[in-house]
Write a protein that holds these residues in place. Structure first.
Motif, short mmCIF file in Angstrom:
data_model
loop_
_atom_site.label_atom_id
_atom_site.label_comp_id
_atom_site.label_asym_id
_atom_site.label_seq_id
_atom_site.Cartn_x
_atom_site.Cartn_y
_atom_site.Cartn_z
N GLN A 48 0.82 -1.21 0.00
CA GLN A 48 0.00 0.00 0.00
C GLN A 48 0.85 1.26 0.00
N TRP A 49 1.80 1.24 0.90
CA TRP A 49 2.58 2.44 1.14
C TRP A 49 3.47 2.77 -0.07
N SER A 50 4.01 1.74 -0.70
CA SER A 50 4.88 2.01 -1.83
C SER A 50 4.07 2.35 -3.08
N THR A 51 2.80 1.91 -3.13
CA THR A 51 1.95 2.39 -4.22
C THR A 51 1.88 3.92 -4.17
N LEU A 52 1.81 4.43 -2.96
CA LEU A 52 1.78 5.88 -2.79
C LEU A 52 3.15 6.51 -3.06
N ALA A 53 4.18 5.97 -2.40
CA ALA A 53 5.51 6.59 -2.51
C ALA A 53 6.02 6.53 -3.95
N GLN A 54 5.95 5.36 -4.57
CA GLN A 54 6.39 5.26 -5.96
C GLN A 54 5.47 6.04 -6.88
N GLY A 55 4.19 6.07 -6.52
CA GLY A 55 3.23 6.80 -7.34
C GLY A 55 3.55 8.29 -7.38
N PHE A 56 3.79 8.87 -6.21
CA PHE A 56 4.11 10.30 -6.18
C PHE A 56 5.39 10.59 -6.97
N HIS B 284 -1.80 6.98 -10.96
CA HIS B 284 -2.59 6.04 -11.76
C HIS B 284 -2.02 4.64 -11.63
N VAL B 285 -2.91 3.72 -11.27
CA VAL B 285 -2.43 2.38 -10.91
C VAL B 285 -2.93 1.28 -11.85
N GLY B 286 -2.12 0.26 -11.96
CA GLY B 286 -2.41 -0.90 -12.80
C GLY B 286 -1.34 -1.94 -12.54
N ILE B 287 -1.18 -2.85 -13.47
CA ILE B 287 -0.30 -3.97 -13.24
C ILE B 287 1.15 -3.54 -12.96
N GLU B 288 1.60 -2.45 -13.60
CA GLU B 288 2.99 -2.04 -13.35
C GLU B 288 3.19 -1.51 -11.94
N SER B 289 2.19 -0.80 -11.43
CA SER B 289 2.35 -0.34 -10.04
C SER B 289 2.26 -1.51 -9.07
N MET B 290 1.50 -2.55 -9.44
CA MET B 290 1.44 -3.74 -8.59
C MET B 290 2.81 -4.42 -8.52
N HIS C 103 6.88 8.52 -9.43
CA HIS C 103 7.02 8.03 -10.80
C HIS C 103 5.82 8.27 -11.69
N SER C 104 4.62 8.27 -11.13
CA SER C 104 3.45 8.31 -12.02
C SER C 104 2.39 9.28 -11.50
N PHE C 105 2.85 10.45 -11.08
CA PHE C 105 1.93 11.46 -10.57
C PHE C 105 1.62 12.43 -11.69
N HIS C 106 0.42 12.32 -12.25
CA HIS C 106 0.03 13.19 -13.36
C HIS C 106 -1.34 13.78 -13.06
N GLY C 107 -1.47 15.02 -13.30
CA GLY C 107 -2.77 15.68 -13.12
C GLY C 107 -3.30 15.55 -11.70
N GLY C 108 -2.38 15.55 -10.74
CA GLY C 108 -2.82 15.48 -9.35
C GLY C 108 -3.18 14.09 -8.89
N ASN D 113 15.56 6.51 -3.89
CA ASN D 113 16.75 5.95 -4.53
C ASN D 113 16.42 5.48 -5.94
N GLU D 114 15.29 4.79 -6.07
CA GLU D 114 14.85 4.30 -7.38
C GLU D 114 14.62 5.47 -8.33
N PHE D 115 14.05 6.55 -7.80
CA PHE D 115 13.79 7.73 -8.63
C PHE D 115 15.09 8.32 -9.15
N VAL D 116 16.08 8.44 -8.25
CA VAL D 116 17.37 9.01 -8.66
C VAL D 116 18.00 8.12 -9.72
N LEU D 117 17.99 6.82 -9.49
CA LEU D 117 18.64 5.92 -10.44
C LEU D 117 17.91 5.84 -11.78
N LEU D 118 16.62 5.52 -11.72
CA LEU D 118 15.92 5.23 -12.97
C LEU D 118 15.50 6.49 -13.72
N SER D 119 15.10 7.51 -12.99
CA SER D 119 14.56 8.69 -13.67
C SER D 119 15.61 9.77 -13.89
N LEU D 120 16.50 9.97 -12.92
CA LEU D 120 17.51 11.03 -13.09
C LEU D 120 18.75 10.50 -13.79
#
Lengths: 458, 458, 458
Positions: free
Chosen positions: C102-110, C120-126, C112-117, C166-173
Motif C-alpha cells: 500500500q505504502w509504496s503504491t503511494l511513494a512510488q506513485g508520487f 494512476h495504478v495498474g499492473i505495473e504499479s502492482m 514516478h506516475s503522478f500526473h494531473g494530481g 533511490n529508485e527515482f534518482v537511479l531510474l529517472s535522473l
C-alpha cells in the motif's frame, strides 16, 4: 492404532463403492453429453478463421491455474491446522474437489452450456468447475473432522447440484453480477455448511476437544494454505470477468482489498489477544476476508479506496467473529463450525453481496463509459436502471441464503442416514479412523506397525 | 552424528570436484555453441517485422513456469516422504535438476536445434530441458536413498545424453507424437531407473529398513509435492503442443484424466487397505497416474470421456501396483524401487504409449478437420495412414524401452565403480551421511552439535 | 508461556494502533490521490481504440503472480528456518509486505506516475510495489528475531520512502538500467538492513543463541521458500522489462544463472563443510545468488555463457561469505546478520551492479540492432556513449549504497526509540513473545494452555 474402533465390512466398503459408482456414472454421462467446444475441438477451431492467439486459453489459463492452486493447495493446507487431521484435510480436499470438478462440469453444463444435446467444455468450464469445488470445500470446513469421506462425497453430490441451480437463478435469470462469487461461492458454501453442521450437531464432541487445536508445525502447514490463497485471490476474482480492463481492474481491486484485510486482522488480533499476542487462527483466516468481500464488487468501478475500505472492514469483522461469535455459535446456536467458515466466508460473503448492491446502484454511464456494457449489460442497454440492478443483486443474496439453508438442511438429513460411516464423538479430528498413520517421530515409526506392514513403496 | 561413518578425503572431494568440473565443461561448451535464438536476441527480434505480442514467450512462459514448479517443488517434495531423507530428497532434486537443465540444453541442442554451428535457445529449449530433468528425477526416485550425490551427477550426465538420443529417434526420425512424454519422459525415466536399481541391488538393505517409512509430518511435506504436480500437470502435457486448440485441448484432457485417477486411487486404496483405511503412499503417487497416462494422447481428439476412462484405469493399475507388485519386484526381480516409479511412471507410461497408439490409429480427417496438420502432419499430408502412424507410435515404445534398459544397465555399471562414494547398507535413507543435520526438536538443537558449530547465518 | 515476560499495556497497544493508523492514513491518501489508469478504468479503456488482447494485463500478470509468490511464500518460508520463529517469519513477512504494498503504491506513485494530481495504478504499479516489499523483507532478514512487529512497521514506513527516492534518482535522473533490481532492490535492501543491524547491535544476544539454529522440519519449511524463489526468479527479473525479446531474454539469462549458482553452491558447501557434508544454510540461500547477480544485466545481451559465469561466481562468493565472512561480520563489525543477507543480497547485488557496468559498457549497435532502443534508449538516440552509460550505472551503485547506509542508520535510530516494544536479549528468535503458541506435540497441546483457551475456531 489403539482407540480407533474397527468398522464393519459394510462401512468400510462405502467409500470405495461410492467412488467407483460416481466415477462410472459421470464417465457414462460424459460419454453421452460432454464434447469439446469450438476452442478445444481440432476441427471446429480450424474451421473458424482465427489466429491461434485469439484462443480463450491464452486469456484465462494463467488465472485458471492460480484458481486450481487455491482449491487444492490453498483449501487443503489451510485446513491442515488440526494436529491429527492433516492427512484428512489435504486428502479429503483432494478427493472432494476432484469429484466436484467432474460432477459440476455436468451440472453446470446442463444448466449453462447445453446446446444441441451436448455440453461443450473448455477453459471456462474448467474455471467454473473449480469455483463450484471451492464452495463444496467451504462447506467441508464447517464439518471438518466430524464426517467421513463417504458422507462427504454424498454431500458434494448434492451441493454441486444446488450450487449450479443457485448460480443459474442468479446469473442467468436474475442477471446478477457476481464474478468472484461473494454470493454464489462464499455465502452459499458457508451457510450450506453452517446449516449442515447444525443438523449434524454433536453434543458429545467434548470427547474429541483435546484434538481440536493445532501444534506448532501444523500451524505452519496451514500458513502454506493461507499464503497461496492470499496471493492468488486476485486471479480467483478476475478469472471469469470480461477481458481487458475487466480482468485487470478486478485483480487490482482484490490485491488492494487483501492488503487492507491483512492489516486490520493483525491490528484486531493483537487488540483482542491475551497480553497483546497475535492468534494464528486469525492470521490464517481473517486476513483472507478481503478477497471474499470484493468477490462481487471487484469487477465494478469500486475505486482503489473502496477496495481498501472493504478489505479493512472484512478483516475486522472476521477477526472479531473468530474471537467472539464462534463460541456463541456453538453454545447458543449449536453450530460447531470447525474452521470458522462463518467468519471467513459467511459474514464477509454477505458483506460482499451488500457491497455489490451499493456499487451497482451507483453505476453511471459517466463512470463506466462504453465499459458499462461489459459490467452491467442490462443497464447499458437501458433495460434496467442502476437501482433496479442493485435490487436484483440484493434479491440474489436472499435467493442464495435460501438455497444454501435448504441445501444444508437436506444435506444434514442425508448425512444422518444411520448406515453411513461417521466417526464416533471420541474419534473426531483423528486421521487414524480413515488413514494408515505412521508415528510422529522416527523411533515410533520403527515400531511394530511399520514392521508388520512394510512401506509398500519398496 | 554417531553412526555416520567418516569418509576418506578422496570420497569427500568427489561431489565438489565433479560439480566444478561439470560447470566448467558446460560453461565452455555454452561459450562456443549456445546463442540466443531469434526471439531472445535483441538484434534478430527487432530485425524481423513482429509485434511484441507474437513472441513465443507469451504463449509458453506460463506453462513453462508450471513445469518448472513441478520439477523442483513437485518432484523434490514428493520424495521427501522418507522420515530422515528430506534434505537429500529436496536438495539432490535441486542439484540434479539444475545440472540436467544445463546439460540437456547442450544435448538436446546438438540433436534438435543445431544450425550454423550454434545451438539457439529460448522458451522451447527451457521447457525441453525441464522435461529431460523430469526424466532424470524419475530415475532418481527408483534409487532414492541408496546413492550418493556424486553418483547421481554421473547418472544425470549419462541419462541426459540417452534421453536426448531416444527423443531424437522418436520425434525426429520416427515422427512419433508424444507431447507430454508418456514414452520419452515417463517410460524412459522409469525403466532406466528400474534397471539401474536392479544392477545396484543391495541384498543387505534390510539394515536400513527402519528408516524406509515416513513419519506424520514427512507425509504432509510429500503431499506438497503431490498437489503441485497434480494441479500443474495440465501445463506439463500442453507446454510443447501446437498453439491454439492444441494447448487448450491437451490441458483439458489432462485435467479430466487426473480427476478420474484421483477417484480410482481413493477407491482402490480403501478397498485393499487394512480395515478399509487409505494409504498415503497411494494417494501421494497413484492419484498422479492420470497425468502420465495421457502424456501421449492428450493432444489428440481423445474426447473428455476417453480422458476419464484413461485416468481411471491408470489410477487403478498404479494403486494395485503399489500394493501387490512392488513387493514382488523386490523379492522376485531384485529391484528395490524406493518411490515405486514403476507404478507411477512405468506402467502408466506404457499404458499411455498404447493409448497413443490407439487414438492415433483412429485419427480421421473428419474428427480433426484442418487441425489434423498440427497433430499428425504426416497423416494430413498423405505420407502416412493413421494405421501407419499408430504402428510408428508402437515402435517408438519399443525403442524407448530399449534405450531405457540399456541406459539403466550402463548407468548401473558406471555407478558401481568401486571408488565412487556410496552410502553403506546400514546408512541408506539417511541425511546425515551427506548433510549437516540439526536435531529433530528444540532441546536436541541446543545440544553440543549446535554449540560446537554455531549456525553460520549469524 | 513461562519465560515470556508480560508487556505493559502501552507496549501491547503499539502494534494494533500503528496498524490502524497506517491503514487509516493510506486509505485517506488513496481516496484523494489514487485512480485507475487507462488500462484498469472502464471508461478510459473503452474510450481508446484497443483490442482487449492489447491490455498490459496479459503481458505482465503471469509474471506479477510469480513475483507475488516470491515475496509472500518465498521470503516468508525462507526465513522460517529458525526453530522457534516460524510464526513470526511467515506472519511478519505477511504483515510487512501487505503494508509495504500500500505504502509504496503511494511513494512510488508520487515519484514516478503522478500526473494531473493523481497516481494512476495498474499492473505495473502492482509489480513495482511488490519489488519495494522485497527490499523491505531483505532488510527484515538482517534483523530477523531481534525486532518487534511495531518496530518493523515503522521501519517499512521509512524504507519504502527511501527505496522510492533511490529508485527515482537511479531510474529517472541517472537513467540507469536495473530491471531486476541488483542495485535498487538487493544492494539497497541488504545494506539498509546491515547498517540497521549494526545500530541495533545487541552485545547480550548470546542469551538467545540456543534458539538461533534450525531443527529438521524448520529447514524443510525453509526449502519451500528457497525453491519457490528459485523457480520464479526468471519472472522477477523479467517482470518490468521491455516486452517481446526483452522479457524473453531476461527470463532465459536468469534461468541459466541460477543453475550455475546452484552447482557452485553445492560444490563450495561440500568443499568447506566438515567431513564434506553439505550445509542447509548454503543450499537455502547461496543457490539463489544467481538470481541476484543478473538483476541488472539479464535484460542486456549478457549471452548464455555470461549468465552461467555470473551465476557461478555469485554462488561461490555467497557460500564463502556464509562460511567465513558472516562470523567476522559479527565479531569484528558488530553486525548480527540473522539471515546472512550480506551473502545472498549484499555481495551478489554489488557484483550484479558491476556486471551491469561491464555489460552496458560493451553495448554496441551491432549486438543489439534496433533493440538497443528498448534496452539503452539514451545510447540508441546518441545522447550517451556506452561508456557513459556504464559510468552512470557505476554511479548508481554508489548512490544506492549511500541511500541504503543513511537509511539504515536513520532506521536504527528510529527503532531504538526507548518506548518501542522490542524483545529482550533473552527472548530473541522466540515466537511466544508476540504469538499465542501451541505445543510442539500432541500431548503438550492437550495441556492446560489449550484447555484454558479453547481454539476459537469452534
Amino acid at each position: 492404532m489403539a482407540g480407533a474402533p474397527r468398522r464393519s465390512a459394510g462401512r468400510r466398503l462405502q467409500l470405495p463403492l461410492l467412488c467407483l459408482f460416481l466415477q462410472g456414472a459421470t464417465a457414462l454421462l460424459f460419454a453421452v453429453f460432454v464434447r469439446y467446444n469450438h476452442e478445444t475441438d481440432a476441427s471446429l477451431w480450424h474451421w473458424g478463421n482465427h489466429s491461434n492467439a485469439d484462443n480463450e486459453f491464452y486469456f484465462r489459463y494463467p488465472s485458471f491455474q492460480d484458481v486450481h492452486a487455491m482449491v487444492f493447495v490453498g483449501f487443503g493446507f489451510l485446513m491442515a491446522f488440526l494436529q491429527r487431521y492433516g492427512f484428512s484435510s489435504v486428502g479429503f480436499t483432494f478427493l472432494l474437489a476432484a469429484c466436484a470438478l467432474q460432477w459440476s462440469t455436468l451440472a453446470q453444463g446442463f444448466l449453462h452450456s447445453f446446446h444441441g444435446g451436448h455440453i461443450h467444455v473448455g477453459i471456462e468450464s474448467m474455471i467454473n468447475a473449480d469455483f463450484c469445488a471451492g464452495a463444496v470445500l467451504i462447506s467441508f470446513g464447517a464439518v471438518l473432522g466430524k464426517t467421513g469421506p463417504a458422507q462427504l462425497l454424498l454431500l458434494a453430490l448434492l451441493e454441486v447440484v444446488l450450487f449450479g441451480l443457485n448460480e443459474f437463478v442468479l446469473l442467468s435469470l436474475l442477471r446478477v453480477r457476481d464474478a468472484g462469487g461473494s454470493m454464489t461461492i462464499h455465502t452459499f458454501g458457508a451457510y450450506f455448511g453452517l446449516v449442515l453442521s447444525r443438523v449434524l450437531y454433536r453434543p458429545g464432541l467434548e470427547k474429541s476437544r483435546h484434538r481440536q487445536g493445532s501444534v506448532y508445525h501444523s500451524d505452519l502447514f496451514a500458513m502454506i494454505g493461507t499464503i497461496f490463497l492470499w496471493i492468488f485471490w486476485p486471479s480467483f476474482n478476475s478469472a471469469p470477468t470480461a477481458l481487458g480492463d475487466g480482468q485487470h481492474r478486478t485483480a487490482l481491486n482484490t490485491y488492494y482489498s487483501l492488503t487492507a484485510s491483512t492489516l486490520s486482522t493483525f491490528a484486531l488480533s493483537a487488540l483482542v489477544g491475551g497480553d497483546g499476542r497475535l492468534d494464528m487462527v486469525h492470521i490464517q483466516n481473517a486476513a483472507l476476508a478481503g478477497g471474499v468481500v470484493v468477490g462481487t464488487a471487484s469487477e465494478m468501478m469500486l475505486t482503489p479506496f473502496g477496495a481498501l475500505a472493504a478489505g479493512f472492514l472484512a478483516g475486522t469483522v472476521s477477526t472479531l467473529g473468530y474471537k467472539y461469535f464462534t463460541p456463541l455459535l456453538e453454545s447458543k446456536f449449536k453450530v460447531q463450525d470447525t474452521c470458522g467458515v462463518h467468519n471467513l466466508h459467511g459474514m464477509p460473503g454477505v458483506l460482499g453481496a451488500l457491497l455489490g448492491v451499493l456499487v451497482a446502484g451507483l453505476a453511471t454511464h459517466d463512470a463506466y463509459g462504453d465499459g458499462l456494457e461489459s459490467v452491467f449489460p442490462l443497464v447499458a442497454e437501458g433495460q434496467r436502471s442502476a437501482t433496479s440492478q442493485a435490487l436484483h443483486q440484493l434479491f440474489g443474496l436472499f435467493v442464495t441464503l435460501t438455497f444454501a439453508s435448504v441445501g444444508g438442511g437436506l444435506g444434514g438429513l442425508l448425512l444422518k442416514l444411520p448406515f453411513l460411516d461417521s466417526p464416533p464423538d471420541s474419534q473426531c479430528y483423528e486421521d487414524q479412523v480413515y488413514w494408515e498413520v505412521p508415528g510422529e517421530h522416527e523411533d515410533e515409526a520403527q515400531g511394530p506397525l511399520r514392521t508388520e506392514e512394510p512401506d509398500t513403496r519398496a
